[in-house]
Design an enzyme around this catalytic site. Structure first.
Site, PDB file in Angstrom:
ATOM      1  N   LYS A 278      77.190   6.425  88.231  1.00 16.72           N
ATOM      2  CA  LYS A 278      76.096   5.636  88.802  1.00 16.72           C
ATOM      3  C   LYS A 278      76.652   4.796  89.951  1.00 16.72           C
ATOM      4  O   LYS A 278      77.631   4.083  89.784  1.00 16.72           O
ATOM      5  CB  LYS A 278      75.477   4.732  87.736  1.00 16.72           C
ATOM      6  CG  LYS A 278      74.742   5.483  86.638  1.00 16.72           C
ATOM      7  CD  LYS A 278      74.149   4.525  85.619  1.00 16.72           C
ATOM      8  CE  LYS A 278      73.503   5.269  84.472  1.00 16.72           C
ATOM      9  NZ  LYS A 278      72.282   5.980  84.866  1.00 16.72           N
ATOM     10  N   ARG A 353      69.797  13.107  76.551  1.00 12.35           N
ATOM     11  CA  ARG A 353      69.145  14.276  75.958  1.00 12.35           C
ATOM     12  C   ARG A 353      70.147  15.164  75.220  1.00 12.35           C
ATOM     13  O   ARG A 353      69.773  15.868  74.280  1.00 12.35           O
ATOM     14  CB  ARG A 353      68.395  15.059  77.037  1.00 12.35           C
ATOM     15  CG  ARG A 353      69.261  15.656  78.119  1.00 12.35           C
ATOM     16  CD  ARG A 353      68.473  16.028  79.367  1.00 12.35           C
ATOM     17  NE  ARG A 353      68.022  14.835  80.082  1.00 12.35           N
ATOM     18  CZ  ARG A 353      67.266  14.873  81.174  1.00 12.35           C
ATOM     19  NH1 ARG A 353      66.877  16.040  81.674  1.00 12.35           N
ATOM     20  NH2 ARG A 353      66.902  13.759  81.775  1.00 12.35           N
TER      21      ARG A 353
END
EC number: 3.4.11.1
Length: 496
Positions: A278, A353
């Site tokens: 990030k 996920r």
């Protein structure tokens, strides 16, 4: 703080502050006078016209969550009067009561009151009204000062709250306070920094809950997860120096359960993005909240363990960090999940996920009647629905309707989103069964479609809570910071 039902009529209540609610359409102002309802007129007379004078001088309109207050004469049984707006009558619902109660509680504390009487109109029935008001007060007045060396002096605590003229049961208030304890528990887990809330401390927290409430606890270590073939979860975990913890807490009622349910919460205690790091401006410093799903799951454990419904509930969180290191997974790596599906990791920052995939497979093998997963899964959901509304995906209309009704009762905003099967084309991989991310458009939908591949036959729903898990400014009964979103919805669903 004591909260109780007050059987004393409004005109005879004595204490520091009396809070009343007024609807937006109920106030009629003229140049010379204010037309009040009969009950308000009697109160105004007792207060020597203070109420009507306050409304007129402030031009109070009764708009939702607006408020005014003033001192009253020394000859009365109360020191202050608080008037809170309830908005339009046709839009009045349980969450209006929560919002109004939060406004009353905050203002009473600001005015340094120790006792507060609340007189608000009933919605649905007396017990539902008492529950909503109690939730509004409790959640608005929660303060988290754990990490301040010198906590701010915000004035004396409110010691006693009475719900005036409400024929509700003490059990209703106790019920609400048990739920609030779960919401606050979730808030504090999510608000804790990543060097305080780790996979290890989350496992310890689960142990504490299990011991306190007599719950069954199973913690799978890395080796246990390897035996179960949880390659997706372990692939994310391999970049961290901290060991992963797969946490499974079970609540079983003393009677034969009428239903078996599973709640799966995403548990990334910190998400750096992995090798798809990030960048500056991405909010990396806030990635402690990426265990918001697990926080909600743990908060629901605490509430349900106290409420003791006749439902068996399995609470599951695959907890780890997503870190950068020489051991971290590479973009392009293949991972094999515990149902045999092979996943090409085309973005290491779509890790949640992957952890949920193995958790969902584990949950379905328990033979439950329904599964709900919660996750701070995608920024795409926030783009679509904003910060206040969670996304709901489910191929099962009945389950979606149950969750929607539970959320409406809780006042937690949620919107059902499409599971457009055509979009799965964007997840197909050349050499693996699927990729973990698809094209940018419809990103929240493809994330839900990815998760769907790990539930075969059990009714399942996915909640993307990336928006409402946190608020930057005070908002209703949510203070700045973690909200505990989802706990009250899940409790309502389990009890329904």
């Amino acid at each position: 703080m004591e909260i109780k039902v007050g059987n004393i009529p409004q005109l005879k209540w004595a204490g520091d502050a009396l809070a009343i609610g007024l609807f937006e359409d109920a106030i009629k102002l003229t140049e010379d006078a204010i037309e009040l309802t009969e009950e308000m007129a009697e109160l105004d007379e007792m207060l020597s016209g203070t109420l009507s004078e306050l409304i007129k001088e402030t031009e109070f309109k009764g708009k939702a969550n607006s408020s005014v207050s003033t001192r009253v004469g020394i000859k009365t049984s109360i020191r202050k009067i608080i008037v809170v707006g309830l908005g339009k009558l046709e839009k009045f619902k349980l969450d209006s009561l929560r919002q109004a109660a939060a406004t009353c509680g905050r203002l009473a504390k600001k005015e340094r009151c120790k006792t507060l009487g609340i007189s608000l109109p009933m919605c649905q029935d007396a017990d539902s009204t008492a529950i909503a008001i109690t939730e509004g007060i409790e959640l608005a007045l929660h303060q988290d000062n754990r990490f301040k060396s010198e906590p701010e002096n915000l004035g004396p605590d409110l010691e006693k709250v009475e719900l005036i003229g409400l024929a509700a049961s003490d059990e209703a208030i106790a019920h609400a306070r048990k739920i609030c304890s779960g919401v606050i528990f979730a808030r504090e887990l999510v608000a804790a920094p990543a060097n305080s809330c780790t996979p290890i401390t989350m496992a310890e927290t689960a142990q504490t809950l299990a011991k306190e409430f007599g719950l069954t606890l199973e913690i799978l270590e890395k080796e246990d997860c390897e035996k179960l073939g949880m390659g997706a979860f372990l692939g994310v975990a391999q970049g961290s120096d901290l060991p992963p913890k797969f946490i499974h807490v079970t609540y079983k009622p003393e009677v034969t359960p009428r239903r078996k349910l599973a709640i799966v919460g995403k548990g990334l205690t910190f998400d750096s993005g992995g090798l798809n790091l990030k960048v500056s401006g991405s909010g990396i410093e806030m990635m402690k909240i990426d265990m918001g799903g697990a926080g909600t799951t743990f908060g629901t454990i605490k509430a349900i363990a106290q409420l003791k419904p006749d439902v068996e509930v399995h609470f599951i969180s695959a907890v780890t960090e997503n870190m950068v290191s020489g051991h971290a997974i590479h973009p392009g790596d293949f991972l094999t999940a515990s149902n045999g599906k092979i996943i090409e990791v085309n973005n290491t920052d779509a890790e949640g996920r992957l952890t949920l995939a193995d958790a969902l497979v584990f949950a379905e093998k328990l033979g439950v009647d329904a599964i709900i997963d919660l996750a701070t899964l995608t920024g795409a959901c926030v783009v679509a629905l904003g910060n206040d509304i969670a996304g709901l995906w489910s191929p099962n209309d009945n389950l979606a309707a149950e969750i929607t009704a539970a959320a409406e009762k809780a006042g937690e905003k949620m919107w059902r989103m499409p599971l457009e099967e055509k979009y799965f084309e964007g997840l197909k991989a050349m050499h693996a069964d699927m990729k973990n991310t698809g094209p940018r458009p419809g990103g929240a939908i493809t994330a839900a479609l990815f998760l769907k591949q790990f539930v075969k036959n059990t009714p399942w729903a996915h909640l993307d809570i990336a928006g409402p898990v946190w608020v930057d400014t005070e908002n209703g009964y949510n203070n700045q910071g973690a909200t505990g979103y989802g706990v009250r919805t899940l409790v309502n669903w389990i009890l329904s």
